[in-house]
Scaffold this motif. Sequence first.
Motif, PDB file in Angstrom:
ATOM      1  N   PRO A   1       0.789  -1.232   0.000  1.00  0.00           N
ATOM      2  CA  PRO A   1       0.000   0.000   0.000  1.00  0.00           C
ATOM      3  C   PRO A   1       0.822   1.285   0.000  1.00  0.00           C
ATOM      4  N   HIS A   2       2.107   1.201   0.374  1.00  0.00           N
ATOM      5  CA  HIS A   2       2.914   2.416   0.505  1.00  0.00           C
ATOM      6  C   HIS A   2       4.269   2.280  -0.188  1.00  0.00           C
ATOM      7  N   PRO A   3       4.285   2.114  -1.521  1.00  0.00           N
ATOM      8  CA  PRO A   3       5.572   2.014  -2.216  1.00  0.00           C
ATOM      9  C   PRO A   3       6.311   3.344  -2.163  1.00  0.00           C
ATOM     10  N   SER A   4       7.626   3.275  -2.300  1.00  0.00           N
ATOM     11  CA  SER A   4       8.447   4.480  -2.235  1.00  0.00           C
ATOM     12  C   SER A   4       9.417   4.526  -3.410  1.00  0.00           C
ATOM     13  N   GLY A   5       9.404   5.618  -4.132  1.00  0.00           N
ATOM     14  CA  GLY A   5      10.352   5.815  -5.219  1.00  0.00           C
ATOM     15  C   GLY A   5      11.787   5.905  -4.717  1.00  0.00           C
ATOM     16  N   ALA A   6      11.965   6.529  -3.549  1.00  0.00           N
ATOM     17  CA  ALA A   6      13.309   6.645  -2.978  1.00  0.00           C
ATOM     18  C   ALA A   6      13.864   5.271  -2.598  1.00  0.00           C
ATOM     19  N   VAL A   7      13.025   4.418  -2.023  1.00  0.00           N
ATOM     20  CA  VAL A   7      13.453   3.067  -1.669  1.00  0.00           C
ATOM     21  C   VAL A   7      13.740   2.268  -2.942  1.00  0.00           C
ATOM     22  N   ALA A   8      12.909   2.440  -3.957  1.00  0.00           N
ATOM     23  CA  ALA A   8      13.131   1.736  -5.225  1.00  0.00           C
ATOM     24  C   ALA A   8      14.481   2.108  -5.820  1.00  0.00           C
ATOM     25  N   ALA A   9      14.824   3.373  -5.771  1.00  0.00           N
ATOM     26  CA  ALA A   9      16.103   3.830  -6.313  1.00  0.00           C
ATOM     27  C   ALA A   9      17.283   3.288  -5.508  1.00  0.00           C
ATOM     28  N   ALA A  10      17.136   3.212  -4.198  1.00  0.00           N
ATOM     29  CA  ALA A  10      18.234   2.776  -3.335  1.00  0.00           C
ATOM     30  C   ALA A  10      18.354   1.263  -3.212  1.00  0.00           C
ATOM     31  N   ALA A  11      17.200   0.573  -3.193  1.00  0.00           N
ATOM     32  CA  ALA A  11      17.217  -0.862  -2.883  1.00  0.00           C
ATOM     33  C   ALA A  11      16.810  -1.762  -4.040  1.00  0.00           C
ATOM     34  N   GLY A  12      16.307  -1.177  -5.123  1.00  0.00           N
ATOM     35  CA  GLY A  12      15.886  -1.994  -6.253  1.00  0.00           C
ATOM     36  C   GLY A  12      14.493  -2.578  -6.087  1.00  0.00           C
ATOM     37  N   THR A  13      13.751  -2.097  -5.108  1.00  0.00           N
ATOM     38  CA  THR A  13      12.369  -2.502  -4.860  1.00  0.00           C
ATOM     39  C   THR A  13      11.652  -1.335  -4.203  1.00  0.00           C
ATOM     40  N   PRO A  14      10.389  -1.099  -4.541  1.00  0.00           N
ATOM     41  CA  PRO A  14       9.689   0.033  -3.935  1.00  0.00           C
ATOM     42  C   PRO A  14       9.291  -0.173  -2.471  1.00  0.00           C
TER      43      PRO A  14
END
Length: 141
Positions: free
Chosen positions: A94-107
């Motif tokens: 329910p709460h994906p993150s673009g910043a996490v996707a960029a840093a970790a390869g997953t939202p």
Amino acid sequence: MTVRKPVTEAYGPEVTGTGRVMLGLGARAGVPADELAAAIDAALRQAGLDAAGIAGLATVDRRAAEAGVRAVARRHRWPVLSFEPAQLAGVEVPHPSGAVAAAAGTPSVAEAAALLAAGPGAVLVLPKRIFARATVAIARG
């Protein structure tokens, strides 16, 4: 980034079920055990849960071997389940993150790891809670 449909969410200790309860943990590299433990304890309090009711700790593979993560898991006698970023990216949260996707390869790390570890049909008991250098979510299978 792909738009993800939200998963079913169920909040608070009133959520019942016989499925296992899993804690999902996202963190920056090198976060010490005491800081992780404080974040986890705060999240458990918010969810109205006790550490003894948690079946395990789930996280992204690159964090699973870190000393702080291992120490917290050992303290509670929780197994550590690790998932590759691609596995976590396949979980609708329910709460994906673009910043996490960029840093970790997953939202999502915390929510996705908790849901994946809790098994099919899992629901979030506590959606992600963001702390200084860690994020915690809790799911019940």
